[in-house]
Write a protein that holds these residues in place. Structure first.
Motif, PDB file in Angstrom:
ATOM      1  N   LEU A  43      -2.845 -16.969 -22.855  1.00  0.00           N
ATOM      2  CA  LEU A  43      -3.475 -16.399 -21.665  1.00  0.00           C
ATOM      3  C   LEU A  43      -4.805 -15.744 -22.027  1.00  0.00           C
ATOM      4  O   LEU A  43      -5.020 -15.323 -23.159  1.00  0.00           O
ATOM      5  CB  LEU A  43      -2.568 -15.345 -21.033  1.00  0.00           C
ATOM      6  CG  LEU A  43      -1.189 -15.783 -20.553  1.00  0.00           C
ATOM      7  CD1 LEU A  43      -0.479 -14.616 -19.873  1.00  0.00           C
ATOM      8  CD2 LEU A  43      -1.305 -16.966 -19.593  1.00  0.00           C
TER       9      LEU A  43
ATOM     10  N   ASP B  55      -5.961 -12.055 -17.781  1.00  0.00           N
ATOM     11  CA  ASP B  55      -4.671 -12.434 -17.197  1.00  0.00           C
ATOM     12  C   ASP B  55      -3.525 -11.682 -17.875  1.00  0.00           C
ATOM     13  O   ASP B  55      -2.589 -11.222 -17.211  1.00  0.00           O
ATOM     14  CB  ASP B  55      -4.443 -13.948 -17.343  1.00  0.00           C
ATOM     15  CG  ASP B  55      -5.350 -14.745 -16.405  1.00  0.00           C
ATOM     16  OD1 ASP B  55      -6.102 -14.102 -15.638  1.00  0.00           O
ATOM     17  OD2 ASP B  55      -5.304 -15.985 -16.457  1.00  0.00           O
TER      18      ASP B  55
ATOM     19  N   LYS C 260       0.426 -21.148 -18.531  1.00  0.00           N
ATOM     20  CA  LYS C 260      -0.769 -20.916 -17.708  1.00  0.00           C
ATOM     21  C   LYS C 260      -0.457 -21.126 -16.232  1.00  0.00           C
ATOM     22  O   LYS C 260      -0.890 -20.353 -15.375  1.00  0.00           O
ATOM     23  CB  LYS C 260      -1.895 -21.882 -18.128  1.00  0.00           C
ATOM     24  CG  LYS C 260      -2.615 -21.433 -19.385  1.00  0.00           C
ATOM     25  CD  LYS C 260      -4.105 -21.237 -19.081  1.00  0.00           C
ATOM     26  CE  LYS C 260      -4.845 -20.654 -20.275  1.00  0.00           C
ATOM     27  NZ  LYS C 260      -4.949 -21.609 -21.400  1.00  0.00           N
ATOM     28  N   LYS C 261       0.305 -22.194 -15.950  1.00  0.00           N
ATOM     29  CA  LYS C 261       0.666 -22.458 -14.560  1.00  0.00           C
ATOM     30  C   LYS C 261       1.544 -21.332 -14.016  1.00  0.00           C
ATOM     31  O   LYS C 261       1.393 -20.911 -12.869  1.00  0.00           O
ATOM     32  CB  LYS C 261       1.408 -23.796 -14.444  1.00  0.00           C
ATOM     33  CG  LYS C 261       0.470 -24.971 -14.383  1.00  0.00           C
ATOM     34  CD  LYS C 261       1.238 -26.252 -14.018  1.00  0.00           C
ATOM     35  CE  LYS C 261       0.382 -27.476 -14.276  1.00  0.00           C
ATOM     36  NZ  LYS C 261       1.188 -28.677 -14.537  1.00  0.00           N
TER      37      LYS C 261
ATOM     38  N   ALA D 297       1.547 -18.224 -15.005  1.00  0.00           N
ATOM     39  CA  ALA D 297       0.684 -17.049 -14.823  1.00  0.00           C
ATOM     40  C   ALA D 297      -0.140 -17.198 -13.548  1.00  0.00           C
ATOM     41  O   ALA D 297      -0.227 -16.271 -12.735  1.00  0.00           O
ATOM     42  CB  ALA D 297      -0.231 -16.871 -16.028  1.00  0.00           C
ATOM     43  N   ASN D 298      -0.703 -18.379 -13.357  1.00  0.00           N
ATOM     44  CA  ASN D 298      -1.522 -18.600 -12.167  1.00  0.00           C
ATOM     45  C   ASN D 298      -0.711 -18.475 -10.889  1.00  0.00           C
ATOM     46  O   ASN D 298      -1.172 -17.932  -9.894  1.00  0.00           O
ATOM     47  CB  ASN D 298      -2.187 -19.977 -12.218  1.00  0.00           C
ATOM     48  CG  ASN D 298      -3.311 -20.003 -13.237  1.00  0.00           C
ATOM     49  OD1 ASN D 298      -3.832 -18.958 -13.622  1.00  0.00           O
ATOM     50  ND2 ASN D 298      -3.664 -21.194 -13.693  1.00  0.00           N
ATOM     51  N   PHE D 299       0.523 -18.974 -10.941  1.00  0.00           N
ATOM     52  CA  PHE D 299       1.350 -18.885  -9.740  1.00  0.00           C
ATOM     53  C   PHE D 299       1.644 -17.434  -9.383  1.00  0.00           C
ATOM     54  O   PHE D 299       1.543 -17.019  -8.228  1.00  0.00           O
ATOM     55  CB  PHE D 299       2.664 -19.661  -9.919  1.00  0.00           C
ATOM     56  CG  PHE D 299       3.427 -19.741  -8.637  1.00  0.00           C
ATOM     57  CD1 PHE D 299       3.144 -20.736  -7.716  1.00  0.00           C
ATOM     58  CD2 PHE D 299       4.386 -18.785  -8.306  1.00  0.00           C
ATOM     59  CE1 PHE D 299       3.809 -20.787  -6.494  1.00  0.00           C
ATOM     60  CE2 PHE D 299       5.042 -18.824  -7.087  1.00  0.00           C
ATOM     61  CZ  PHE D 299       4.765 -19.829  -6.181  1.00  0.00           C
TER      62      PHE D 299
ATOM     63  N   MET E   2      -0.036 -14.662 -10.286  1.00  0.00           N
ATOM     64  CA  MET E   2      -1.224 -13.893  -9.897  1.00  0.00           C
ATOM     65  C   MET E   2      -1.858 -14.434  -8.620  1.00  0.00           C
ATOM     66  O   MET E   2      -2.584 -13.716  -7.941  1.00  0.00           O
ATOM     67  CB  MET E   2      -2.242 -13.892 -11.033  1.00  0.00           C
ATOM     68  CG  MET E   2      -1.719 -13.120 -12.237  1.00  0.00           C
ATOM     69  SD  MET E   2      -2.964 -12.966 -13.518  1.00  0.00           S
ATOM     70  CE  MET E   2      -3.192 -14.658 -13.934  1.00  0.00           C
ATOM     71  N   GLY E   3      -1.578 -15.687  -8.300  1.00  0.00           N
ATOM     72  CA  GLY E   3      -2.152 -16.272  -7.092  1.00  0.00           C
ATOM     73  C   GLY E   3      -1.173 -16.226  -5.929  1.00  0.00           C
ATOM     74  O   GLY E   3      -1.097 -15.242  -5.201  1.00  0.00           O
ATOM     75  N   ASP E   4      -0.392 -17.296  -5.814  1.00  0.00           N
ATOM     76  CA  ASP E   4       0.482 -17.446  -4.643  1.00  0.00           C
ATOM     77  C   ASP E   4       1.503 -16.318  -4.498  1.00  0.00           C
ATOM     78  O   ASP E   4       1.764 -15.849  -3.395  1.00  0.00           O
ATOM     79  CB  ASP E   4       1.229 -18.787  -4.739  1.00  0.00           C
ATOM     80  CG  ASP E   4       0.276 -19.965  -4.642  1.00  0.00           C
ATOM     81  OD1 ASP E   4      -0.666 -19.876  -3.835  1.00  0.00           O
ATOM     82  OD2 ASP E   4       0.459 -20.945  -5.377  1.00  0.00           O
TER      83      ASP E   4
END
Ligand code: ADP
Ligand code: MG
Length: 496
Positions: free
Chosen positions: A321, A325, A349-350, A352-354, A356-358
């Motif tokens: 990360l 992040d 990464k996916k 983490a992105n999920f 922090m995002g959705d």
């Protein structure tokens, strides 16, 4: 990093600030009595004879409170003093039946330490810890219950506090906020203070002075009992500006205690140094010096949880990360744990992105917190895996996620237990599996190109932007379920 300065009529000023933070120790009972230390009970329902200062009562140190102070000291990379002492800080106040507070003055249990903060521009700064000592909290006067009388609630009387004093290393409102945020994060990870600033579990006395570059320290003022991180930042700025105006007007800042008035965004004098108490500290004769062993300290150390700095570093090395992040995910222990469960065996990464995002967006939109959120980690795991195994495409994943959120958002919280949303089932029931069959994709592409012969001409004539239009049309024809990569590929081939 560009340093923070304030401009006055005589030029540039620098802020000097140090915080004294009172953090309520997480423990079942009080520092010197067995009464409950829990918040929110009926007034005076948690008061032992010791807390009420009945004659002849003797304080007995609560070992768990000492352990909590040591854990905190270890978390602050600080010197642990194996020998410390309790002193009486004498003053008269209605909410202090003893007539003195038992505190640690000359010999605190924790000495110098250091906390590192990361600022918005990514730079780091070390803030020195001067000391941490244990002391009793006082009771609370209630002035709003009766028109002519004040009442006293002694539930807090005797509750254990840690006073954590920083060096005057803070140079801006941002640094003050970052320091308090970090301190709160560390004690919450350690489980030594719940950090609930709304409930008064953590509050800060904010010491501020200003100076010109290269000068020694000037006189400071202390703003008492600021109870939110944002208010600390605002108070630092307001007080610094007030002092600059005084100095520039040819006046002199006098050392005093002030209060921050949030509605006016200004600090106001509470008492000057002339009224300063002489507390006549002396060693409390009812208590022996507090002696602990290095072996016990080491034992406590081996049971400490992984702390934010270490976890942030590990999230970068183990999961690849970015520092940013990693810091976001480590902010709260519960978020970090959530991330690690989701990342296990998956693309980190996916994951983490999920989160922090959705996921964060859904929490915000619905007023949920990660604790109160009804969405289960299994639902998210299911959703990510469906996408990862190419069962659904990204567009359909959004649709499934929205349905997942709606299943709860449209249900009263008391009925959440009866909601059984499963992303896999939803996909099957609604027939949302993505189409990987190139025959079906080719057929859809052919149909779209045939129906848009004019656009195909234009595309071939150089209007390459039209490619997106074709993709959109094919996806539409396939009810959003086409595999995007295959659709792209088929279109490219047929348009070549
Ligand atoms: P006291 O014992 O009177 O409370 P301390 O020296 O312990 O005073 O300092 C209390 C707090 O004030 C500490 O957090 C310290 O960093 C801060 N402080 C000390 N001097 C200054 C100054 N000149 N400007 C701003 N903060 C200061
Ligand atoms: Mg002080």
């Amino acid at each position: 990093m560009a340093s923070y300065t304030l401009e006055g009529s005589t030029g540039t000023w620098e802020i000097v600030c140090g915080l004294e933070v009172h953090a309520q120790v997480t423990s079942k009972s009080k520092l010197f009595s067995g009464a409950s230390a829990e918040y929110g009970a009926l007034p005076n329902s948690q008061v032992s004879l010791v807390d009420a200062a009945m004659p002849g009562m003797l304080p007995v140190i609560n070992q768990e409170c000492v352990a909590q102070a040591v854990r905190t000291g270890l978390g602050l990379n600080a010197q642990i003093n194996l020998w410390s002492r309790f002193d009486r800080k004498n003053y008269f106040y209605a909410d202090l039946p003893q007539g003195y507070q038992i505190s640690q003055f000359a010999h605190p249990i924790i000495g110098e330490g250091v906390v590192e903060v990361v600022l918005a521009d990514g730079s780091t700064k070390k803030i020195g810890i001067t000391r941490l000592h244990l002391e009793q909290d006082a009771g609370k006067s209630l002035h709003d219950q009766d028109p002519s009388r004040s009442f006293i609630d002694l539930n807090r009387s005797g509750v254990a506090l840690m006073e954590i004093v920083s060096e005057p290393d803070i140079r801006s409102p941002e640094e003050a906020g970052a320091y308090l945020t970090k301190l709160r994060q560390i004690v919450r990870y350690l489980g030594t203070c719940d950090g609930n600033m709304d409930e008064g579990s953590m509050r800060a006395d904010v010491n501020v002075s200003v100076r010109k570059a290269g000068e020694g320290f000037r006189t400071r003022c202390e703003i008492k009992n600021v109870n939110s991180i944002r208010f600390v930042m605002l108070a630092v700025e307001a007080e610094a500006k007030r002092q600059i105006a005084i100095w520039e007007d040819g006046g002199e800042v006098v050392q005093e205690t002030r209060l921050f008035d949030v509605s006016k965004m200004e600090t106001r004098s509470m008492r000057s140094k002339e009224d300063a108490h002489d507390y006549r500290y002396f060693p409390d004769p009812d208590l022996l010096p507090l002696v602990i062993t290095q072996a016990w300290v080491d034992e406590l150390k081996t049971h400490l949880p992984e702390l934010p700095d270490a976890k942030t570093a590990r999230f970068q090395s183990q999961y690849g990360l970015s520092p940013y992040d990693a810091r976001i995910l480590v902010m709260e222990q519960i978020t970090a744990d959530f991330f690690e469960k989701l990342a296990a065996g998956r693309d980190a990464k996916k994951a983490a992105n999920f989160i922090m995002g959705d996921f964060f967006a859904a929490l915000n939109k619905n007023g949920w917190t990660i604790e109160s959120s009804p969405i289960t980690i299994d639902q998210i795991i299911d959703l990510l895996d469906l996408q990862d195994k190419q069962v659904i495409n990204g567009r359909i994943a959004k649709e499934v996620w929205e349905a997942n959120i709606a299943a709860y958002a449209e249900t009263a919280p008391e009925d959440w237990a009866s909601v059984s949303f499963s992303p896999s089932k939803y996909v099957d029931e609604k027939g949302l599996r993505q189409v990987l069959d190139t025959g079906a994709i080719d057929a859809a592409v052919d149909a779209v190109l045939a129906a848009n012969a004019d656009k195909v001409e234009a595309y071939k004539g150089g209007q390459e932007k039209l490619f997106g239009f074709f993709v959109g049309q094919v996806m539409k024809a396939m009810a959003g379920k086409g595999n995007p990569a295959l659709v792209n590929e088929a279109l490219k081939q047929k348009l070549a």
